[in-house]
Enzyme design. Structure first.
Site, PDB file in Angstrom:
ATOM      1  N   ASP A  56      40.672  42.975  34.481  1.00  0.00           N
ATOM      2  CA  ASP A  56      41.928  43.158  35.370  1.00  0.00           C
ATOM      3  C   ASP A  56      42.938  43.757  34.636  1.00  0.00           C
ATOM      4  O   ASP A  56      43.176  43.346  33.231  1.00  0.00           O
ATOM      5  CB  ASP A  56      42.417  41.792  35.798  1.00  0.00           C
ATOM      6  CG  ASP A  56      42.896  42.048  37.089  1.00  0.00           C
ATOM      7  OD1 ASP A  56      42.685  41.372  38.179  1.00  0.00           O
ATOM      8  OD2 ASP A  56      44.216  42.569  36.977  1.00  0.00           O
ATOM      9  N   ILE A  57      43.549  44.875  35.255  1.00  0.00           N
ATOM     10  CA  ILE A  57      44.530  45.545  34.663  1.00  0.00           C
ATOM     11  C   ILE A  57      45.748  44.606  34.469  1.00  0.00           C
ATOM     12  O   ILE A  57      46.730  45.031  33.597  1.00  0.00           O
ATOM     13  CB  ILE A  57      44.994  47.046  35.354  1.00  0.00           C
ATOM     14  CG1 ILE A  57      45.715  48.053  34.825  1.00  0.00           C
ATOM     15  CG2 ILE A  57      45.640  46.634  36.880  1.00  0.00           C
ATOM     16  CD1 ILE A  57      45.562  49.339  35.524  1.00  0.00           C
ATOM     17  N   GLU A  90      44.608  42.522  47.723  1.00  0.00           N
ATOM     18  CA  GLU A  90      45.021  43.694  47.329  1.00  0.00           C
ATOM     19  C   GLU A  90      43.964  44.809  47.326  1.00  0.00           C
ATOM     20  O   GLU A  90      44.529  46.019  47.855  1.00  0.00           O
ATOM     21  CB  GLU A  90      45.718  43.481  45.855  1.00  0.00           C
ATOM     22  CG  GLU A  90      46.351  44.942  45.181  1.00  0.00           C
ATOM     23  CD  GLU A  90      46.519  44.602  43.925  1.00  0.00           C
ATOM     24  OE1 GLU A  90      46.874  43.303  43.231  1.00  0.00           O
ATOM     25  OE2 GLU A  90      46.411  45.527  43.132  1.00  0.00           O
ATOM     26  N   HIS A 132      35.431  41.320  45.216  1.00  0.00           N
ATOM     27  CA  HIS A 132      35.483  40.941  43.687  1.00  0.00           C
ATOM     28  C   HIS A 132      35.663  39.469  43.340  1.00  0.00           C
ATOM     29  O   HIS A 132      36.202  38.804  44.193  1.00  0.00           O
ATOM     30  CB  HIS A 132      36.225  41.962  42.999  1.00  0.00           C
ATOM     31  CG  HIS A 132      37.693  41.802  43.465  1.00  0.00           C
ATOM     32  ND1 HIS A 132      37.963  42.460  44.676  1.00  0.00           N
ATOM     33  CD2 HIS A 132      38.703  40.739  43.107  1.00  0.00           C
ATOM     34  CE1 HIS A 132      39.377  42.157  44.960  1.00  0.00           C
ATOM     35  NE2 HIS A 132      39.828  41.572  43.913  1.00  0.00           N
ATOM     36  N   HIS A 163      37.289  36.978  40.511  1.00  0.00           N
ATOM     37  CA  HIS A 163      37.861  36.998  39.400  1.00  0.00           C
ATOM     38  C   HIS A 163      37.554  36.030  38.389  1.00  0.00           C
ATOM     39  O   HIS A 163      37.331  34.708  38.993  1.00  0.00           O
ATOM     40  CB  HIS A 163      39.375  36.506  39.768  1.00  0.00           C
ATOM     41  CG  HIS A 163      40.147  37.493  40.353  1.00  0.00           C
ATOM     42  ND1 HIS A 163      41.255  38.347  39.782  1.00  0.00           N
ATOM     43  CD2 HIS A 163      40.467  37.818  41.798  1.00  0.00           C
ATOM     44  CE1 HIS A 163      42.123  39.154  40.707  1.00  0.00           C
ATOM     45  NE2 HIS A 163      41.325  38.765  41.931  1.00  0.00           N
TER      46      HIS A 163
HETATM   47  P1  5GP Z   1      43.071  40.832  44.757  1.00  0.00           P
HETATM   48  O1  5GP Z   1      42.566  41.988  45.799  1.00  0.00           O
HETATM   49  O2  5GP Z   1      42.027  40.184  44.432  1.00  0.00           O
HETATM   50  O3  5GP Z   1      44.211  40.213  45.444  1.00  0.00           O
HETATM   51  O4  5GP Z   1      43.562  41.634  43.558  1.00  0.00           O
HETATM   52  C1  5GP Z   1      42.915  42.864  42.994  1.00  0.00           C
HETATM   53  C2  5GP Z   1      43.119  42.573  41.325  1.00  0.00           C
HETATM   54  O5  5GP Z   1      42.716  43.766  41.019  1.00  0.00           O
HETATM   55  C3  5GP Z   1      44.519  42.441  40.818  1.00  0.00           C
HETATM   56  O6  5GP Z   1      44.342  41.308  39.925  1.00  0.00           O
HETATM   57  C4  5GP Z   1      44.755  43.531  40.146  1.00  0.00           C
HETATM   58  O7  5GP Z   1      45.392  43.469  38.885  1.00  0.00           O
HETATM   59  C5  5GP Z   1      43.402  44.356  39.696  1.00  0.00           C
HETATM   60  N1  5GP Z   1      43.279  45.629  39.850  1.00  0.00           N
HETATM   61  C6  5GP Z   1      43.876  46.629  40.940  1.00  0.00           C
HETATM   62  N2  5GP Z   1      43.690  47.930  40.547  1.00  0.00           N
HETATM   63  C7  5GP Z   1      43.374  47.902  39.456  1.00  0.00           C
HETATM   64  C8  5GP Z   1      42.782  48.840  38.812  1.00  0.00           C
HETATM   65  O8  5GP Z   1      43.026  50.144  39.019  1.00  0.00           O
HETATM   66  N3  5GP Z   1      42.274  48.750  37.669  1.00  0.00           N
HETATM   67  C9  5GP Z   1      41.997  47.108  37.161  1.00  0.00           C
HETATM   68  N4  5GP Z   1      41.299  47.066  35.818  1.00  0.00           N
HETATM   69  N5  5GP Z   1      42.423  46.319  37.824  1.00  0.00           N
HETATM   70  C10 5GP Z   1      42.979  46.502  38.947  1.00  0.00           C
END
Ligand code: 5GP
Length: 132
Positions: free
Chosen positions: A29-30, A88, A93, A95
């Site tokens: 995760d970034i 987001e 996915h 975590h």
């Molecule tokens: P969620 O959709 O589970 O709420 O959050 C998406 C997750 O993906 C976040 O923790 C965010 O930091 C990660 N994320 C979003 N865009 C990128 C990206 O371009 N690269 C990486 N490595 N992680 C990402």
């Protein structure tokens, strides 16, 4: 249009890859909650995890288990926590987050600022321990 995670899996957007097979992909995760915070993503584009069909979802969990075992070896922790948020990025996915306390899985916590070198080293340390 391809999701950002599909672009990552296709190599159009860089990432710190941990492991991949024909169906699933794992990368850091970034914005990690903890060092070693990894995302497990299916190659198939589905927004909501529980819309994925049974067999493919079961395979994803088995893949995630192998990544979690490697995370625990590479990033000493009490347990590897599992979370599904998906608010987001509309590409399902999981975590995987190294945890020592329940608060380590609090997505309201400030995210770590790791250097590209630290991220590369962490991805390498986890990746070399993955046994697919
Ligand atoms: P969620 O959709 O589970 O709420 O959050 C998406 C997750 O993906 C976040 O923790 C965010 O930091 C990660 N994320 C979003 N865009 C990128 C990206 O371009 N690269 C990486 N490595 N992680 C990402």
């Amino acid at each position: 249009m391809a999701t950002i995670f599909t672009k990552i899996m296709n190599g159009e957007i860089p990432c710190h890859k941990v492991a991949e097979d024909d169906h699933y992909f794992a990368f850091l995760d970034i914005n990690p909650l903890k060092k070693g915070h990894t995302l497990v993503v299916p190659r198939q584009e589905t927004d909501y995890l529980f819309d994925i069909d049974d067999e493919y979802l079961a395979g994803m969990m088995v893949f995630a288990k192998k990544i979690a075992v490697a995370i625990k070896e590479a990033c000493p922790c009490n347990r590897v926590g599992v979370a599904v948020i998906g608010l987001e990025v509309p590409h399902a996915h999981i975590h995987l987050v190294p945890m020592d306390s329940m608060n380590d899985l609090n997505f309201g916590n400030p995210k770590l600022k790791l250097t590209p070198e630290e991220l590369a080293e962490t991805a390498g340390n986890i990746g070399k321990r993955v046994r697919l």
